[in-house]
Design a protein around this motif. Structure first.
Motif, short mmCIF file in Angstrom:
data_model
loop_
_atom_site.label_atom_id
_atom_site.label_comp_id
_atom_site.label_asym_id
_atom_site.label_seq_id
_atom_site.Cartn_x
_atom_site.Cartn_y
_atom_site.Cartn_z
N GLU A 182 0.99 -1.17 0.12
CA GLU A 182 -0.16 0.00 0.02
C GLU A 182 0.97 1.07 0.05
N CYS A 183 0.30 2.41 -0.48
CA CYS A 183 1.04 3.59 -0.44
C CYS A 183 1.33 4.09 0.96
N LYS A 184 2.42 4.84 1.28
CA LYS A 184 2.74 5.17 2.56
C LYS A 184 1.79 6.52 2.71
N LYS A 185 1.51 7.22 1.83
CA LYS A 185 0.78 8.58 2.14
C LYS A 185 -0.77 8.26 2.35
N HIS A 186 -1.41 7.50 1.63
CA HIS A 186 -3.08 7.27 1.89
C HIS A 186 -3.30 5.89 2.33
N HIS A 187 -2.40 4.83 2.61
CA HIS A 187 -2.46 3.42 2.94
C HIS A 187 -3.49 2.93 2.17
#
Length: 543
Positions: A80-85
């Motif tokens: 998953e992306c770190k910014k938006h999960h």
């Protein structure tokens, strides 16, 4: 596909999170390009599929963009992306946009004839912090303002304008540096420090530490050590060096071509340099290393451990200076150095407090620099353009705000000359003000001013506007008051302001060894300060 390869948002990467990797011997760009070929062709209509194979690889997404999360199937790795999960984040995992941006960036850097390097906004803020320029990590200053501060800090560390007035310059017009002409080794000639750093190191040693900063604790300090290592190597006959991180992810290969002497007497090291990277297929450094090893130049090659962040600072400085060398200057290169970039290094010094003050200060909203519309209602000390910036700044501002709540502000009148100088002059003695000038990066630089009552020393300019700032007040017959930037250095004297002097003396018992205190102050006039005497900051600053 290797078992260690991973899929992130439909793109394939190696175990390091790279499309291309020398260590993993993989190149996933061909496979990935099929997914974004239409977007690439639309952005670059003059290029064909084969040329897209040479696009800059997307690298280290596991460090920068994605993190592994739990999967419903044990055999599947999900990210998953770190910014938006989000596992399928259309914003963070928009690989077409990332690839196109990288290609545009490569075109721009190739046209400028410097080494391509990505220094993010966050990188610049961290590097500025290591240089003493403390901007909030959440600052909303525009990108061009951050970039300007970063470049200005670099030039301040080189005292560039003092040594090279009209770039581009031609080093061949300068005499070769030699120990005989300078009476110093190159290491001694490039070493720089200032009084603040000397005091910090002395304090650290009194507590059993070797220096104020351990190795790899401060990027700027580490970089200055690297410059001194190059100079020390040159003194010993070693003119080649490889600076790489512990994980051998990135490396900068350098050769000191020659050393010239500027009119100011300062040495300038002429450098040829190139960058090698684990995630870059075009590697100009391997042939260079092979040629160096096969020749006498390999003798004493310096092996310097430099973090990726330090290498970014090193390359930023070399890239800036590369544009400042005249195209008429063309030193002899090794065969493998044809693709290397030509630049130079000047001695690097800690930033002066005056420079730090200029780079830290900005007018307007304390967060973004725009025109102000309101103040913090609790302490009336921080100004904002609106509620968004005020809300985002609260976590940082809270400590100062609470320390000023219920404060008693005392207006004091200061003098630019201490009492004893004025008394001695009244008795007919010729007196001077002599002190170490801490505004400069040269510890030997002292400034002497003759006291002339008919031509008094003017009050210092107000660089803080209506904003509060910290001052240090030293106990004494005349209390010295100065701010961190040394934009003001004045005296609180009993014969000028007896009441203010008495109130300040009464607070000395609350400070370090009863000798000094730190307090918030505001400039209220040419020779007046409003000082929050009864409220100390939560923590004494380190200056």
């Amino acid at each position: 596909m290797d078992d260690s390869d991973v899929y992130i948002g439909s793109f394939m990467f190696c175990r390091h999170g790279c499309e291309f990797c020398n260590e993993c011997t993989t190149d996933h760009r061909l496979t990935n390009n099929y997914q974004i070929l239409d977007q690439l062709s639309a952005a670059f209509p003059d290029l064909d599929e084969d040329q897209f194979m040479d696009r800059p690889a997307i690298s280290y997404v596991l460090q920068n963009l994605a993190t592994e999360t739990k999967s419903s199937r044990h055999t599947e790795r999900v990210f998953e992306c770190k910014k938006h999960h989000k596992t399928d984040c259309e914003t963070c995992f928009d690989w077409a946009k990332v690839a196109i941006d990288h290609m545009k960036g490569q075109t721009k850097t190739k046209s400028s004839k410097v080494i391509p390097i990505s220094v993010s906004r966050e990188d610049k803020l961290r590097l500025l912090h290591s240089m003493g320029v403390e901007l909030s990590p959440t600052t909303r200053l525009p990108e061009d303002a951050i970039e300007k501060k970063f470049r200005s800090a670099i030039d301040a560390s080189q005292t560039f304008s003092k040594h090279i007035e009209h770039p581009p310059f031609n080093p061949s017009s300068l005499p070769l540096w030699s120990k005989k002409s300078s009476s110093k080794t190159l290491l001694e000639s490039v070493r720089r420090g200032n009084m603040e750093e000397a005091m910090a190191n002395a304090h650290a040693r009194s507590e059993g530490k070797e220096n104020a900063w351990d190795l790899y604790e401060n990027t700027f300090v580490d970089f200055r050590q690297t410059v001194m290592s190059l100079a020390n190597g040159f003194d010993g006959g070693a003119k080649t060096a490889i600076a790489q991180d512990k994980d051998t992810t990135y490396a900068v290969c350098m050769r000191v071509v020659e050393v010239r002497t500027l009119p100011s007497g300062v040495p300038v090291m002429i450098i040829l340099y190139a960058r090698g990277a684990r995630d870059a297929p075009v590697n100009d450094t391997i042939p260079w290393v092979q040629e160096v090893i096969s020749t006498s130049r390999a003798k004493g090659m310096l092996q310097i451990v430099a973090s990726p962040e330090e290498q970014k600072l090193l390359l930023s400085i070399l890239n800036m200076n590369a544009r400042r060398i005249s195209s008429d200057y063309s030193p002899k290169r090794m065969r493998s150095e044809a693709p290397f970039t030509l630049s130079f290094l000047l001695p690097i010094a800690p930033l002066s407090q005056q420079d730090i003050g200029k780079l830290t200060n900005h007018s307007g909203c304390v967060v973004c620099g725009k025109k102000t519309a309101s103040k913090c209602s609790r302490c009336l000390s921080a100004e904002y353009c609106g509620t968004d910036c005020q809300y985002s700044h609260w976590k940082e501002h809270k400590t100062m705000c609470n320390s000023l709540k219920g404060a008693e502000w005392v207006t004091v009148t200061f003098s630019t000359v201490p009492t004893d100088i004025r008394i001695a002059n009244a008795m007919g003695q010729k007196m001077y003000l002599s002190y170490v000038n801490r505004r400069t990066s040269d510890m030997s630089n002292t400034q002497t001013i003759e006291f002339d009552p008919d031509n008094p020393i003017p009050p210092p300019p107000n660089i803080h506007g209506d904003n509060p700032f910290l001052v240090k007040i030293h106990k004494g017959g005349s209390m010295m008051i100065y701010d961190r930037t040394r934009s003001m250095e004045v005296y609180l004297c009993s014969d000028v302001d007896q009441e203010g002097y008495g109130k300040a003396m009464a607070q000395m018992s609350t400070g370090f060894s009863g000798l000094k205190i730190y307090r918030w102050a505001k400039r209220t006039g040419e020779t007046t300060l409003s000082v929050c005497l009864n409220k100390a900051p939560p923590k004494d600053p380190l200056w």
